[in-house]
Enzyme design. Structure first.
Site, PDB file in Angstrom:
ATOM      1  N   GLY A   1      32.993  34.565  40.735  1.00 37.30           N
ATOM      2  CA  GLY A   1      33.997  35.431  40.142  1.00 37.30           C
ATOM      3  C   GLY A   1      35.354  34.799  39.925  1.00 37.30           C
ATOM      4  O   GLY A   1      36.379  35.373  40.294  1.00 37.30           O
ATOM      5  N   SER A   2      35.403  33.621  39.284  1.00 32.57           N
ATOM      6  CA  SER A   2      36.714  33.000  39.066  1.00 32.57           C
ATOM      7  C   SER A   2      37.561  33.825  38.095  1.00 32.57           C
ATOM      8  O   SER A   2      38.779  33.941  38.275  1.00 32.57           O
ATOM      9  CB  SER A   2      36.556  31.559  38.573  1.00 32.57           C
ATOM     10  OG  SER A   2      36.067  31.508  37.251  1.00 32.57           O
ATOM     11  N   ASN A   3      36.948  34.409  37.088  1.00 35.22           N
ATOM     12  CA  ASN A   3      37.711  35.289  36.202  1.00 35.22           C
ATOM     13  C   ASN A   3      38.110  36.574  36.915  1.00 35.22           C
ATOM     14  O   ASN A   3      39.192  37.116  36.658  1.00 35.22           O
ATOM     15  CB  ASN A   3      36.906  35.601  34.935  1.00 35.22           C
ATOM     16  CG  ASN A   3      37.125  34.567  33.852  1.00 35.22           C
ATOM     17  OD1 ASN A   3      38.237  34.307  33.443  1.00 35.22           O
ATOM     18  ND2 ASN A   3      36.042  33.959  33.387  1.00 35.22           N
TER      19      ASN A   3
ATOM     20  N   ARG B   1      16.298  48.662  33.916  1.00 35.37           N
ATOM     21  CA  ARG B   1      17.726  48.446  33.694  1.00 35.37           C
ATOM     22  C   ARG B   1      18.518  49.747  33.760  1.00 35.37           C
ATOM     23  O   ARG B   1      19.611  49.799  34.326  1.00 35.37           O
ATOM     24  CB  ARG B   1      17.946  47.779  32.337  1.00 35.37           C
ATOM     25  CG  ARG B   1      17.483  46.335  32.275  1.00 35.37           C
ATOM     26  CD  ARG B   1      17.849  45.706  30.938  1.00 35.37           C
ATOM     27  NE  ARG B   1      17.301  44.366  30.823  1.00 35.37           N
ATOM     28  CZ  ARG B   1      17.901  43.267  31.265  1.00 35.37           C
ATOM     29  NH1 ARG B   1      19.082  43.379  31.865  1.00 35.37           N
ATOM     30  NH2 ARG B   1      17.349  42.098  31.119  1.00 35.37           N
TER      31      ARG B   1
ATOM     32  N   HIS C   1      33.600  35.533  26.941  1.00 40.12           N
ATOM     33  CA  HIS C   1      32.509  34.641  26.543  1.00 40.12           C
ATOM     34  C   HIS C   1      33.067  33.234  26.355  1.00 40.12           C
ATOM     35  O   HIS C   1      34.119  33.061  25.726  1.00 40.12           O
ATOM     36  CB  HIS C   1      31.888  35.133  25.238  1.00 40.12           C
ATOM     37  CG  HIS C   1      30.737  34.295  24.771  1.00 40.12           C
ATOM     38  ND1 HIS C   1      29.514  34.293  25.404  1.00 40.12           N
ATOM     39  CD2 HIS C   1      30.631  33.414  23.742  1.00 40.12           C
ATOM     40  CE1 HIS C   1      28.697  33.453  24.780  1.00 40.12           C
ATOM     41  NE2 HIS C   1      29.357  32.911  23.770  1.00 40.12           N
TER      42      HIS C   1
ATOM     43  N   ARG D   1      23.880  40.077  33.653  1.00 39.19           N
ATOM     44  CA  ARG D   1      22.880  41.082  33.302  1.00 39.19           C
ATOM     45  C   ARG D   1      23.199  41.628  31.929  1.00 39.19           C
ATOM     46  O   ARG D   1      24.355  41.940  31.621  1.00 39.19           O
ATOM     47  CB  ARG D   1      22.876  42.242  34.309  1.00 39.19           C
ATOM     48  CG  ARG D   1      22.543  41.855  35.731  1.00 39.19           C
ATOM     49  CD  ARG D   1      21.100  41.464  35.904  1.00 39.19           C
ATOM     50  NE  ARG D   1      20.207  42.571  35.630  1.00 39.19           N
ATOM     51  CZ  ARG D   1      18.876  42.440  35.562  1.00 39.19           C
ATOM     52  NH1 ARG D   1      18.322  41.252  35.712  1.00 39.19           N
ATOM     53  NH2 ARG D   1      18.101  43.475  35.321  1.00 39.19           N
TER      54      ARG D   1
ATOM     55  N   ASN E   1      34.400  42.026  27.950  1.00 35.60           N
ATOM     56  CA  ASN E   1      33.647  40.861  28.414  1.00 35.60           C
ATOM     57  C   ASN E   1      34.381  39.605  27.965  1.00 35.60           C
ATOM     58  O   ASN E   1      35.126  39.618  26.986  1.00 35.60           O
ATOM     59  CB  ASN E   1      32.231  40.866  27.822  1.00 35.60           C
ATOM     60  CG  ASN E   1      31.394  39.705  28.332  1.00 35.60           C
ATOM     61  OD1 ASN E   1      31.325  39.452  29.527  1.00 35.60           O
ATOM     62  ND2 ASN E   1      30.762  38.983  27.422  1.00 35.60           N
TER      63      ASN E   1
ATOM     64  N   GLU F   1      40.213  30.744  29.945  1.00 37.79           N
ATOM     65  CA  GLU F   1      39.679  32.070  30.260  1.00 37.79           C
ATOM     66  C   GLU F   1      40.578  32.770  31.268  1.00 37.79           C
ATOM     67  O   GLU F   1      40.860  33.971  31.158  1.00 37.79           O
ATOM     68  CB  GLU F   1      38.261  31.960  30.809  1.00 37.79           C
ATOM     69  CG  GLU F   1      37.218  31.494  29.809  1.00 37.79           C
ATOM     70  CD  GLU F   1      35.836  31.389  30.440  1.00 37.79           C
ATOM     71  OE1 GLU F   1      35.510  32.233  31.297  1.00 37.79           O
ATOM     72  OE2 GLU F   1      35.087  30.453  30.097  1.00 37.79           O
TER      73      GLU F   1
END
Length: 223
Positions: free
Chosen positions: A16-18, A69, A113, A95, A111, A178
């Site tokens: 979880g660096s972001n 899911r 990317h 996921r 999100n 990021e």
């Protein structure tokens, strides 16, 4: 009186660096989002330890114990509702989410990317960028829609591709960007500075708040 900060959850699968970048940005009381919940689909995710140390509620919803899911996502949704979450950020959440879950959070699910969308959707973006010989690579924050790695773009940052680059060195420079643009993009969304029209985002008042989030190429040292 300062405007109320929007209650925000972060979905992770690993270190979880972001997530850390978002949590650190939100330590500022003036930041318009408050990180109040972290959810991981993996019990061993290192980011859970960091979140708990930061005083943030951290929960595991292990996808492996669910039949499908949507069952997994309904458990996540229940947690999000209990914590009165208003915005959700996916940060290394490995996921694919279903149209059902996306529908619950339309216009409120972000999100990040590791590529300049719409280029290089999917995995192994740095390897593919080098294989294609592009000279500019980067990262994108976008609203999530049912199609993978699509949706209105909130922010992008570019880095040059160096002749000496490997996927690892290129990835490190992209990741550094990021950590800059994700907190900035969340701040704009939480601060109601962004509106969605079709597949594009626009500043609510471009004259008053010019969007700083489409960045020119950054020339770093070769990390």
């Amino acid at each position: 009186m300062s405007p109320r900060r929007k209650r925000t959850a972060i979905l992770i699968s690993g270190g979880g660096s972001n997530m850390r970048a978002l949590i650190e940005a939100a330590r500022d009381p003036a930041y318009p989002a408050e990180i109040t919940l972290v959810i991981s689909n993996r019990p061993d995710a290192g980011g859970l330890v960091y979140a708990k140390a930061a005083g943030i509620a951290a929960s595991v919803v292990d996808h492996k114990i669910y039949a499908g899911r949507e069952e997994f996502e309904r458990s996540m949704q229940a947690l999000l509702e209990i914590h009165r979450i208003e915005l959700v950020c996916m940060a290394g959440f490995l996921r694919m989410v279903t149209p059902w879950f996306i529908g619950q959070w339309a216009g409120r699910l972000l999100n990040i990317h590791p590529a300049l969308l719409p280029a290089f959707r999917g995995l192994h973006t740095h390897e593919r960028a080098l294989a294609e010989g592009v000279k500019i690579h980067g990262c994108t924050v976008h609203f999530v829609v049912p199609a993978m790695d699509e949706g209105p773009i909130v922010a992008q940052a570019a880095v040059p591709v160096l002749d000496s680059d490997t996927p690892e060195s290129l990835g490190r420079r992209v990741l550094a960007q990021e950590h800059i643009i994700y907190p900035a993009a969340l701040a704009r969304v939480a601060g109601n500075c962004v509106t969605i029209q079709g597949n594009r985002t626009f500043d609510v008042d471009p004259a008053a708040t010019p969007n700083p989030m489409v960045m020119p190429p950054i020339v770093p040292s070769d990390a």
